[in-house]
Design an enzyme around this catalytic site. Structure first.
Site, PDB file in Angstrom:
ATOM      1  N   ASP A   1      -3.235  -3.213  -5.559  1.00 48.94           N
ATOM      2  CA  ASP A   1      -3.180  -3.924  -4.294  1.00 48.94           C
ATOM      3  C   ASP A   1      -2.637  -2.928  -3.265  1.00 48.94           C
ATOM      4  OD1 ASP A   1      -2.913  -6.191  -2.441  1.00 48.94           O
ATOM      5  OD2 ASP A   1      -0.766  -5.963  -2.809  1.00 48.94           O
TER       6      ASP A   1
ATOM      7  N   ASP B   1      -1.028  -3.781   0.473  1.00 48.31           N
ATOM      8  CA  ASP B   1       0.153  -4.212   1.228  1.00 48.31           C
ATOM      9  C   ASP B   1       1.231  -4.757   0.296  1.00 48.31           C
ATOM     10  OD1 ASP B   1      -1.028  -3.763   3.854  1.00 48.31           O
ATOM     11  OD2 ASP B   1      -2.328  -5.457   3.374  1.00 48.31           O
TER      12      ASP B   1
ATOM     13  N   ASP C   1       1.897  -7.079  -6.204  1.00 46.04           N
ATOM     14  CA  ASP C   1       3.282  -7.418  -5.872  1.00 46.04           C
ATOM     15  C   ASP C   1       3.507  -8.915  -5.712  1.00 46.04           C
ATOM     16  OD1 ASP C   1       1.730  -7.257  -3.343  1.00 46.04           O
ATOM     17  OD2 ASP C   1       3.655  -7.780  -2.437  1.00 46.04           O
TER      18      ASP C   1
END
Length: 235
Positions: A12, A14, A174
């Site tokens: 991922d 961001d 995250d």
């Protein structure tokens, strides 16, 4: 001879590879100001990140106590992207161990890539700014066609483009969006501490939790050994 596992490690963007929340905050507040709306603090914006810009705008208007119809939302999204694009790397920083981790993963022969809900062009800009673009075999953005994470479509598209079975891929994220998408796609999920998850990372159900990006090579090698040795409890 058995094919070594994994064949690829996907990230991922961001909250995982980069902390982009400050630039997203700046662009969101500038966008809202152009419509006469008040700004948000960084913590508020960080909690809104995760499912692409349309959802970011919807969450912002919901936090303002206002409804927004799809047509108006799309216009606001356009304005946000026009503002965000030119300044998307002004306050964004790499997360701890990013360069070292990526180089070490690549040295082990694993193909690398990014799968994000952010649009591909904005993603490429950020990766190029930090010198990471050349290390990525594939970049799949949220505008690639399939439904955004937590749906598995973007991850499955990445696997297809790489010519790999999803089970041969590790996905590093995250948030719960990332873990849910990875599990639904049949990929091993690693979640990073310190990202944008609104829930404790221990509660997200990932296969492993990592403190820093440069810890990933040894963590993944541990998973690979555990798979080779067969079921023997937690890695």
């Amino acid at each position: 001879m058995t094919t070594p596992w994994p064949q690829a490690v996907l990230f991922d963007l961001d909250g995982t590879l980069v902390d982009s929340a400050p630039d997203i905050q700046t662009a969101l507040n500038a966008t809202l100001a152009s419509y006469g709306e008040p700004p948000f603090e960084l913590e508020q914006v960080t909690a809104m990140i995760g499912r692409g810009v349309p959802t970011l705008i919807e969450r912002a208007y919901a936090a303002l106590g206002k409804e927004i119809d799809p047509a108006t939302r799309d216009k606001v999204v356009e304005r946000f992207e026009a503002i965000y694009g030119p300044q998307s790397t002004q306050r964004t920083v790499l997360n701890a161990g990013a360069v070292e981790g990526i180089l070490a993963l690549q040295q082990r022969g694993w193909r690398l890539g990014v799968v994000t809900n952010k649009a591909a062009a904005a993603t490429e800009t950020v990766l190029a700014h930090f010198g990471l673009a050349d290390h990525m075999a594939i970049v799949v953005g949220g505008d690639a066609g399939p439904e955004r994470k937590p749906a598995p479509g973007l991850l499955l598209l990445a696997a297809e483009k790489l010519g790999l079975a999803p089970s041969d891929i590790v996905f590093v994220g995250d948030s719960d969006n990332d873990v849910i998408a990875a599990e639904a796609a049949g990929m091993t999920a690693i979640v990073m501490r310190g990202g944008y998850s609104t829930r404790p990372v221990e509660d997200l159900g990932a296969d492993l939790i990592a403190d820093r990006l440069d810890a990933l090579p040894s963590l993944i090698e541990g998973l690979a050994r555990a798979r080779q040795d067969g079921p023997s409890g937690e890695a």
